[in-house]
Design a protein around this motif. Structure first.
Motif, short mmCIF file in Angstrom:
data_model
loop_
_atom_site.label_atom_id
_atom_site.label_comp_id
_atom_site.label_asym_id
_atom_site.label_seq_id
_atom_site.Cartn_x
_atom_site.Cartn_y
_atom_site.Cartn_z
N GLU A 327 0.86 -0.99 0.10
CA GLU A 327 0.09 0.07 -0.06
C GLU A 327 1.07 1.64 0.14
O GLU A 327 0.26 2.33 -0.55
N LEU A 328 1.92 1.11 0.55
CA LEU A 328 2.88 2.00 0.63
C LEU A 328 3.47 2.74 0.05
O LEU A 328 3.98 3.52 -1.05
N LEU A 329 3.89 1.49 -1.43
CA LEU A 329 4.69 1.64 -2.42
C LEU A 329 3.66 2.07 -3.27
O LEU A 329 4.15 2.87 -4.66
N GLU A 330 2.39 2.13 -3.69
CA GLU A 330 1.48 2.73 -4.18
C GLU A 330 1.90 4.06 -4.45
O GLU A 330 1.27 4.50 -5.08
N ARG A 331 1.78 5.00 -2.97
CA ARG A 331 1.62 6.05 -2.51
C ARG A 331 2.91 6.49 -3.37
O ARG A 331 2.96 7.36 -3.42
N GLU A 332 4.06 5.53 -2.88
CA GLU A 332 5.27 6.12 -3.30
C GLU A 332 6.23 5.62 -3.69
O GLU A 332 6.93 4.09 -3.83
N PRO A 333 5.82 4.79 -5.38
CA PRO A 333 5.96 4.23 -6.45
C PRO A 333 7.75 4.50 -6.75
O PRO A 333 8.12 3.71 -7.79
N TYR A 334 8.31 5.47 -6.45
CA TYR A 334 9.59 5.19 -7.40
C TYR A 334 10.67 5.24 -5.55
O TYR A 334 11.89 5.66 -5.84
N ALA A 335 10.10 5.07 -4.44
CA ALA A 335 11.10 4.94 -3.22
C ALA A 335 11.76 3.65 -3.19
O ALA A 335 10.58 3.22 -3.27
N GLU A 336 12.98 3.90 -3.35
CA GLU A 336 13.62 2.64 -3.48
C GLU A 336 13.88 1.95 -2.00
O GLU A 336 13.81 1.16 -1.83
N ASP A 337 13.89 2.63 -0.31
CA ASP A 337 14.09 2.06 0.82
C ASP A 337 13.07 1.47 0.73
O ASP A 337 12.98 -0.04 1.36
#
Length: 388
Positions: A327-337
């Motif tokens: 769910e978090l990656l959907e908000r931040e699709p380019y977040a490498e961490d």
């Protein structure tokens, strides 16, 4: 009932005083030529009504009304003006009524009828002895709950009566934004100049002041009608909002994200804190002045969810961690961490196929949207996990 008249024109003072005495229901105790003189009198003396001219030098009637309400919001304000457009604006602000100059006895009688219908004279023993008490449980089984303010995604104020949620309906978008801005700076004094620059920069100063006064009136009306203990104060051309018993999601969120480390004792509480984040701070309103705060809160939310996911991974709850991170990656699709932590969680679940799919999908997203490859740290982690 007792009243004072504030008007910079002496003939207008005498005319209104004569009409009041002729009617007999209101006693004019004093007349003043400046708003400052009238305010000094009200600081030590109580009256029921103030007849207030709008067009006065130094301090006009609209500004004087702010100070009068600050001194005693039970005082009924009747604006007196020679201009019909100002009269309509005045009626929208603080006034119980307005009268146009030259004041006629028939029109004034109607105004006094309105005043008499809503005012308890200061000489009445009821006014001196009655106290209004707000308890957690009202009559007839009505359960009164503390009002709540939601600021994530959209600004809304709720209260519940008999377990049914009631949402405040904002009269104008600007009164909503003014409330949001003053709550954003809650407890701090904000000058009129800043408010006009931030909220009404696209209109003239005169029009902006009218909108400001109207919005202030709407907010004070909300605080009063919803039994809030907060105040919207005015002093030296500045405003500040004291929230009182208003409970907000952003305050709860910020208090909850001040943890040093996640422990078993409060992990469930932190999950509830994360659930408060329905979207970015005031996201749907797109207020320019809220953007820095929105970025700060977003960073705290990302850190909280990642800490919860890592805690779940370390305590054998990998599937729950994946749900949180997806769910978090959907908000931040380019977040490498976030991507790296998800790969580590999949590794704890011994799911190499999921690691492969995640890395390929993330790499494709970066390439198509941003035109670059994953960071070396992300690529090395992928290779090490696949080598296992």
């Amino acid at each position: 009932m007792r009243a004072i008249v504030i008007d910079d024109e002496k003939p207008a003072q005498l005319h209104l005083e004569r009409l009041l005495r002729s009617d007999g229901r209101i006693t004019p105790v004093h007349c003043f030529s400046t708003a400052r003189e009238g305010l000094d009198f009200l600081a030590t003396e109580r009256v029921d009504v103030v007849f207030l001219d709008i067009g006065m030098p130094e301090m006009n009637g609209l500004e004087a009304a702010e100070y009068i309400q600050q001194l005693d919001n039970s005082i009924r304000i009747i604006f007196v003006t020679a201009y019909a457009d100002h009269a309509v604006e005045a009626f929208e602000l603080h006034a119980l009524d307005y009268v146009l100059k030259p004041v006629s006895s028939a029109r004034l009688a109607k105004t006094i009828d309105r005043i008499a219908a809503v005012t308890i004279p200061v000489s009445s023993p009821v006014a001196a002895t009655t106290e209004v008490q707000v308890s957690q449980s009202g009559g007839a089984g009505v359960d009164i709950h503390v009002p709540g303010l939601l600021t994530f995604k959209h600004l809304d104020i709720y209260r519940s009566l008999n377990e049914e949620a009631q949402k405040h309906k904002w009269r104008t978008t600007k009164s909503q934004e003014l409330f949001a801005f003053l709550f954003h700076h809650r407890g701090e004094w904000v000058s009129k100049e800043i408010l006009l620059d931030q909220l009404w920069a696209d209109v003239s100063q005169e029009k902006g002041l009218t909108h400001l006064h109207t919005s202030v009136y709407q907010i004070r009306k909300l605080l009063r009608e919803w039994d809030m203990t907060g105040k919207l104060e005015y002093n030296m051309n500045r405003y500040r909002l004291l929230p009182g018993n208003l409970v907000s999601d952003v305050e709860q969120f910020e208090q909850g994200t001040s943890y040093a480390a996640i422990t078993t004792d409060h992990v469930d509480q932190l999950k509830d804190i994360a659930a408060l984040y329905r979207g970015d701070y005031l996201e749907e309103h797109d207020y320019r002045w809220a953007q820095a705060k929105a970025r700060e809160l977003r960073r705290k939310y990302i850190r909280l969810v990642m800490d919860l996911a890592e805690w779940n991974m370390n305590h054998g709850r990998g599937k729950e961690a994946i749900e949180q991170l997806s769910e978090l990656l959907e908000r931040e699709p380019y977040a490498e961490d976030i991507c790296r932590l998800m790969m580590n969680v999949y590794a704890s679940l011994e799911d190499q196929q999921a690691i492969l799919q995640l890395y390929d999908s993330f790499t494709q997203t970066l390439l198509e949207d941003l035109g670059h490859q994953p960071e070396p740290e992300t690529s090395r982690l992928y290779e090490n996990l696949m080598a296992r």
